[in-house]
Scaffold this motif. Structure first.
Motif, PDB file in Angstrom:
ATOM      1  N   VAL A  27     117.300  61.181  87.702  1.00  0.00           N
ATOM      2  CA  VAL A  27     116.635  61.386  86.525  1.00  0.00           C
ATOM      3  C   VAL A  27     117.595  62.738  85.872  1.00  0.00           C
ATOM      4  O   VAL A  27     117.691  63.595  86.676  1.00  0.00           O
ATOM      5  N   LEU A  28     117.846  62.560  84.692  1.00  0.00           N
ATOM      6  CA  LEU A  28     118.797  63.629  84.079  1.00  0.00           C
ATOM      7  C   LEU A  28     118.025  64.544  83.291  1.00  0.00           C
ATOM      8  O   LEU A  28     116.896  64.227  82.638  1.00  0.00           O
ATOM      9  N   GLU A  29     118.548  65.701  83.228  1.00  0.00           N
ATOM     10  CA  GLU A  29     117.892  66.763  82.544  1.00  0.00           C
ATOM     11  C   GLU A  29     117.592  66.314  81.007  1.00  0.00           C
ATOM     12  O   GLU A  29     118.452  65.723  80.445  1.00  0.00           O
ATOM     13  N   LYS A  82     106.783  73.265  90.024  1.00  0.00           N
ATOM     14  CA  LYS A  82     107.551  72.977  88.544  1.00  0.00           C
ATOM     15  C   LYS A  82     107.420  71.445  88.300  1.00  0.00           C
ATOM     16  O   LYS A  82     108.212  70.992  87.446  1.00  0.00           O
ATOM     17  N   VAL A  83     106.386  70.758  88.970  1.00  0.00           N
ATOM     18  CA  VAL A  83     106.368  69.350  88.758  1.00  0.00           C
ATOM     19  C   VAL A  83     104.969  69.166  88.396  1.00  0.00           C
ATOM     20  O   VAL A  83     103.936  69.491  88.736  1.00  0.00           O
ATOM     21  N   GLY A  84     104.593  68.285  87.266  1.00  0.00           N
ATOM     22  CA  GLY A  84     103.580  67.498  86.832  1.00  0.00           C
ATOM     23  C   GLY A  84     103.600  66.146  87.067  1.00  0.00           C
ATOM     24  O   GLY A  84     104.413  65.331  87.017  1.00  0.00           O
ATOM     25  N   VAL A  85     102.362  65.777  87.370  1.00  0.00           N
ATOM     26  CA  VAL A  85     102.062  64.235  87.855  1.00  0.00           C
ATOM     27  C   VAL A  85     100.858  63.498  87.112  1.00  0.00           C
ATOM     28  O   VAL A  85      99.562  64.322  87.213  1.00  0.00           O
ATOM     29  N   PRO A 159     105.391  72.139  83.460  1.00  0.00           N
ATOM     30  CA  PRO A 159     106.223  71.636  84.453  1.00  0.00           C
ATOM     31  C   PRO A 159     107.788  71.489  84.135  1.00  0.00           C
ATOM     32  O   PRO A 159     107.633  71.204  82.709  1.00  0.00           O
ATOM     33  N   VAL A 160     108.684  71.501  84.550  1.00  0.00           N
ATOM     34  CA  VAL A 160     110.298  71.309  84.133  1.00  0.00           C
ATOM     35  C   VAL A 160     110.196  69.847  84.220  1.00  0.00           C
ATOM     36  O   VAL A 160     111.017  69.157  83.226  1.00  0.00           O
ATOM     37  N   ASN A 187     108.789  65.691  75.783  1.00  0.00           N
ATOM     38  CA  ASN A 187     110.082  65.700  76.012  1.00  0.00           C
ATOM     39  C   ASN A 187     111.161  66.505  74.912  1.00  0.00           C
ATOM     40  O   ASN A 187     111.933  67.431  75.116  1.00  0.00           O
ATOM     41  N   ASN A 188     110.649  66.156  73.491  1.00  0.00           N
ATOM     42  CA  ASN A 188     111.340  66.963  72.514  1.00  0.00           C
ATOM     43  C   ASN A 188     111.189  68.346  72.253  1.00  0.00           C
ATOM     44  O   ASN A 188     112.110  69.114  72.115  1.00  0.00           O
ATOM     45  N   GLN A 189     109.887  68.704  72.090  1.00  0.00           N
ATOM     46  CA  GLN A 189     109.508  70.208  71.786  1.00  0.00           C
ATOM     47  C   GLN A 189     109.460  71.140  73.010  1.00  0.00           C
ATOM     48  O   GLN A 189     109.871  71.931  72.683  1.00  0.00           O
ATOM     49  N   LEU A 190     109.026  70.368  74.046  1.00  0.00           N
ATOM     50  CA  LEU A 190     108.968  71.308  75.113  1.00  0.00           C
ATOM     51  C   LEU A 190     109.826  71.018  76.301  1.00  0.00           C
ATOM     52  O   LEU A 190     109.928  71.753  77.375  1.00  0.00           O
ATOM     53  N   ASN A 191     110.896  70.395  75.974  1.00  0.00           N
ATOM     54  CA  ASN A 191     112.112  70.152  76.798  1.00  0.00           C
ATOM     55  C   ASN A 191     111.790  69.665  78.167  1.00  0.00           C
ATOM     56  O   ASN A 191     112.495  69.990  79.084  1.00  0.00           O
ATOM     57  N   MET A 192     110.435  69.091  78.335  1.00  0.00           N
ATOM     58  CA  MET A 192     110.333  68.581  79.576  1.00  0.00           C
ATOM     59  C   MET A 192     111.215  67.358  79.917  1.00  0.00           C
ATOM     60  O   MET A 192     111.372  66.220  79.182  1.00  0.00           O
TER      61      MET A 192
END
Ligand SMILES: Nc1ncnc2c1ncn2[C@@H]1O[C@H](COP(=O)(O)OP(=O)(O)OP(=O)(O)O)[C@@H](O)[C@H]1O
Ligand SMILES: [Mg+2]
Length: 245
Positions: A27-29, A82-85, A159-160, A187-192
């Motif tokens: 999974v890429l940043e 740092k992870v959300g599920v 989470p990142v 993804n777009n606004q919070l860079n997750m």
């Protein structure tokens, strides 16, 4: 491109039945990666290995560049922060209000003051447009609202990396599309960085940057979504023709 998750040759067996066979994927940043494949092919099992709920028979899983197989619990706790599920069944606690459900990770992983916890809970519920439901119980919410509440809980600690297992399964098209928009917004606004497991072609079109197709525990294809549409691998072209597995 930085790798947030790096899975190499992950092999796992339950009751001597091979469920994942030498799975390698990244999974890429900052991307939305979608995991696809028919029911029972091992998608949830793959997710559970990445977040440390299962140990593999062999192979390697790195998150944020750290090997998690065999990692001690204290170190792993730091990663989990740092992870959300968002789990496949939502998994809200029915005896707690939405406010208390969203507060769980904040109480578990931080020493924040009660007033700050309350403020963060309200912020997250606002983000998923559930301000009104804060004092309701899960049983009083629709399926789509429950998913949004579970999503608010999954992102409580900013989470990142966010994992979502079938976030739109069983929802009507309009509600599904709203959840997809929310995932895109995170993804777009919070860079997750987001990994989503889904069956639904419409969702994939809306959210996927890259896709990984699993088939019977093996990776059939991993790459750009646009490329996957041109694939001649029968299981993949069939999926695009029929719109489902
Ligand atoms: N804890 C477990 N013990 C034994 N077998 C398991 C366990 N978890 C999953 N399996 C088996 O592993 C296989 C893959 O299951 P998994 O839940 O990963 O599929 P999936 O791709 O997520 O399917 P779905 O799309 O229906 O959610 C199935 O055959 C399932 O029965
Ligand atoms: Mg599953």
């Amino acid at each position: 491109m930085k790798k947030i998750v790096e899975v190499r040759n992950l092999t796992t067996e339950f009751d001597r039945k091979r469920i994942l066979n030498k799975v390698s994927m990244d999974v890429l940043e900052n991307e939305v990666l979608v995991i696809l494949g028919e029911s029972g092919c091992g998608k949830t099992t793959l997710l559970k290995h990445i977040i440390g709920l299962h140990s593999p028979t062999s192979g390697s899983v790195k998150i944020f560049n750290q090997e998690i197989i065999g990692m001690d619990e204290v170190e792993f706790e730091k990663i989990l922060k740092k992870v959300g599920v968002l789990f496949q069944n939502g998994a809200l606690l029915n005896s707690l209000t939405i406010r208390e459900n969203v507060a769980i990770p904040l109480r578990q992983h931080t020493n924040l003051s009660e007033s700050l916890i309350q403020r963060l809970v309200r912020t997250k519920l606002h983000l998923v447009e559930l301000d009104e439901a804060i004092d309701m119980f899960p049983s009083q919410l629709s399926g789509g609202m429950c998913k949004r509440a579970a999503l608010a809980r999954a992102i409580a600690l900013d989470p990142v990396m966010l994992f979502c297992d079938e976030p739109t399964a069983g929802l009507d098209p309009v509600t599904s599309s709203a959840i997809d928009d929310l995932i895109k917004k995170l993804n777009n606004q919070l860079n997750m960085t987001v990994m989503v497991i889904t069956h639904e072609l419409a969702s994939i079109h809306r959210i996927a940057d890259r896709v990984v197709f699993l088939d019977k525990g093996e990776v059939l294809f991993g790459g750009r979504f646009e490329e996957s549409k041109k694939s001649r691998i029968p299981q993949i072209s069939n999926f695009f023709e029929k719109g489902n597995f």
